[in-house]
Write an enzyme that holds these catalytic residues in place. Structure first.
Site, PDB file in Angstrom:
ATOM      1  N   TYR A   1      -1.735  -0.180  10.447  1.00 52.68           N
ATOM      2  CA  TYR A   1      -1.769  -0.514   9.019  1.00 52.68           C
ATOM      3  C   TYR A   1      -0.519   0.030   8.328  1.00 52.68           C
ATOM      4  CZ  TYR A   1      -3.614  -1.002   4.261  1.00 52.68           C
ATOM      5  OH  TYR A   1      -3.787  -1.342   2.937  1.00 52.68           O
TER       6      TYR A   1
ATOM      7  N   SER B   1       0.847  -1.185   0.000  1.00 54.32           N
ATOM      8  CA  SER B   1       0.000   0.000   0.000  1.00 54.32           C
ATOM      9  C   SER B   1       0.882   1.233   0.000  1.00 54.32           C
ATOM     10  CB  SER B   1      -0.907   0.028   1.231  1.00 54.32           C
ATOM     11  OG  SER B   1      -1.566   1.280   1.356  1.00 54.32           O
TER      12      SER B   1
END
Length: 254
Positions: A160, A147
């Site tokens: 995250y 990501s």
């Protein structure tokens, strides 16, 4: 031109393959004639996804497997099952990921689950599948879903971001293959003395030099590493022979 591992009758394994990006990739591989195993923690979604896959490829080319990628033993069972069903793996897509949200001082179980799935899932998959893929003696491919948040690290979801930053670092090491650690590090005492001095100066990023590398060179290396992403060079390209001259010129300011 497709990657040389994406060919008819090769075997692709996709974790997190029952929905989203994983299912889309599984459908694409199936349409290309590959045998596909979708692995996911959600049994109901696996069944639905298998039905969708069977609409574009023979059911005999579709396999499902319930897996918790955060657990090495579960991933080991997946690798063994694929080997028994299809003979081995040519493409591994470590795609399983979760983003339930996190806070800096939130529950540790939430942090551990996010890092367990998002980062350890990729480490487990790569370590457990790669030896067998290499032993097959033909072109293989490992795809790790990361990501941009692991690079730009926006505020608001620290667990995250940490997990995806780990994915980036691991995947770069996996592709590059170098294992030895450069020498020249400072002693622990030198490092702490420097740290205390920079804390007193109000620094947040404390960039410690060593016996070989001054700060100016470290800064150049960091800028070059960011350029690997922006300019789409190979990971860790300053160690890549095709980029050695370009990096040397960059360091000299040419």
């Amino acid at each position: 031109m497709p990657h040389s591992a994406i060919v008819k009758d090769n075997v692709a394994v996709i974790t997190g393959g029952a929905s989203g990006i994983g299912l889309a990739a599984a459908l694409a591989f199936a349409r290309a004639g590959l045998k596909v195993c979708i692995a996911d923690v959600d049994q109901a979604r696996l069944a639905e996804a298998a039905t969708k896959l069977s609409s574009v490829t023979p059911a005999t080319h579709v396999m499902t497997f319930a897996v918790d990628v955060s657990k090495a033993e579960s991933v080991t069972e997946l690798e063994r099952a694929v080997r028994e069903r299809f003979g081995g793996t040519d493409i591994l897509m470590n795609n399983a990921g979760i983003q339930p949200g996190s806070t800096l001082f939130g529950e540790p179980d939430n942090w551990q689950r996010i890092i367990g799935v998002n980062m350890w899932g990729i480490i487990n998959g790569s370590r457990i599948f790669a030896p067998g893929m290499i032993a097959r003696g033909r072109r293989g491919l490992i795809i790790n879903t990361g990501s941009k948040q692991g690079i730009t690290t926006p505020p608001g979801d620290p667990a995250y971001n940490v997990s995806k930053a780990g994915v980036k670092a691991f995947t770069e090491a996996l592709q590059h293959g170098r294992t030895e650690k450069p020498a020249g590090a400072w002693t622990a005492e030198q490092t702490v003395d420097f740290m205390l001095a920079r804390l007193e100066a109000g620094d947040f990023y404390i960039l410690c030099p060593d016996n070989d590398v001054p700060r100016a060179l470290d800064e150049k290396r960091m800028l070059w590493a960011a350029g690997d992403i922006v300019e789409n060079r190979p990971p860790l390209s300053r160690w890549h022979p095709d980029y050695a001259d370009a990096f040397a010129k960059f360091v000299k300011g040419e």
